[in-house]
Design an enzyme around this catalytic site. Sequence first.
Site, PDB file in Angstrom:
ATOM      1  CB  ALA A 132    -133.768  -4.581  21.531  1.00 45.45           C
ATOM      2  CG  ASN A 133    -134.354   1.361  19.245  1.00 45.76           C
ATOM      3  OD1 ASN A 133    -133.857   0.607  18.416  1.00 45.76           O
ATOM      4  ND2 ASN A 133    -135.157   2.350  18.906  1.00 45.76           N
ATOM      5  CB  SER A 134    -138.866   1.329  19.541  1.00 40.15           C
ATOM      6  OG  SER A 134    -138.507   1.010  18.203  1.00 40.15           O
ATOM      7  CB  ILE A 136    -141.841  -6.590  18.226  1.00 44.23           C
ATOM      8  CG1 ILE A 136    -143.233  -6.366  17.652  1.00 44.23           C
ATOM      9  CG2 ILE A 136    -141.657  -8.056  18.586  1.00 44.23           C
ATOM     10  CD1 ILE A 136    -143.450  -7.064  16.331  1.00 44.23           C
ATOM     11  CE1 TYR A 293    -141.413  -6.000   6.778  1.00 44.77           C
ATOM     12  CE2 TYR A 293    -143.420  -7.098   6.043  1.00 44.77           C
ATOM     13  CZ  TYR A 293    -142.549  -6.735   7.058  1.00 44.77           C
ATOM     14  OH  TYR A 293    -142.815  -7.109   8.346  1.00 44.77           O
TER      15      TYR A 293
END
Length: 380
Positions: A132-134, A136, A293
């Site tokens: 959550a630091n950048s 979305i 991915y």
Amino acid sequence: MAALRYAGLDDTDSEDELPPGWEQRTTKDGWVYYANHTEEKTQWEHPKTGKRKRIAGDLPYGWEQETDENGQVFFVDHINRRTTYLDPRLAFTVDDNPTKPTARQRYDGSTTAMEILQGRDLSGKVVVVTGANSGIGFETAKSFALHGAHVILACRNMTRANEAVSRILGEWHKAKVEAMTLDLALLRSVQHFAQAFKAKNVSLHVLVCNAAVFGLPWTLTEDGLEATFQVNHLGHFYLVQLLQDVLCRSAPARVVVVSSESHRFTDINDSSGKLDFSRLSPSKNDYWAMLAYNRSKLCNILFSNELHRRLSPRGVTSNAVHPGNMMYSALHRGWWVYTLLFTLARPFTKSMFLPLAETDTLDSEQNRVLLLGPGLVKEC
């Protein structure tokens, strides 16, 4: 009517007068809702007229909006030194669009995260957002926090996480937001996070499994697993298992797994149709970053579906969402080639401020339900 007179709002339209047992309230965003104390329920529509209303204009001079320990909004008149739970602007409400638009009219590819949560009072709700630091994750965490939720940013880099916390507090100094260490590439870190969270003795109403890596060169984690598979899927799988009891105790609760449309372009079965475990954590010779991915995102969806099947009877629902087409973020930082491709595509991508407007198979109104869930926000 005594409350109206107390707030100086006794000049009301009789059509809008509430039936006995009803109370008119407002959210932090200025939307009006109605509480029925007899039946202990709330609703957006006026019980007589069926209209929706919102507040028009700013608070009068000398007034300030506050929130009590129960998350209830109240108002302070500093000039006359009085306090009331009745919004002084209620005399100047305006009707919302009387014709209820369809979901696709209300939310589209230009809808922001803040707009998705418009009118929602999440006071008293606890939300954990990984990564959550950048990107979305940050926009999601910020939106929840600015709507009253207690938000925990679960991040690997605590320096960047604390900077993200400061940015949110800079927008609203009363936001309940904090950072905790979580490195999904280390299973012991996942375990330590779960233990630290449980030690807080709080509920968990929403868990957003957002953190991910993309385009990494082949790397084994300390747990002996391919890094993309562990960070994007297995770490979150383990986290949910460790917090499952808290989620169930907090029901109604919700798990949101951020997946991707790219899950469609891979397979994890062998030629006979059986699960091929070697494809989940491949050797260096069998590794291709994009394919790794895609497989991790497919695992996200399979996990979310099975989690919903098992826990929904206990009040915990789970959904996997596709955040948007080619959204520009820092996800490509693993390899310069992907950075170049994302840079070239950036003019045609969605803004980072639109993280919650689209889903894989559901329309946008349903996406609001994915995040919040029916009944998750009691007052809405």
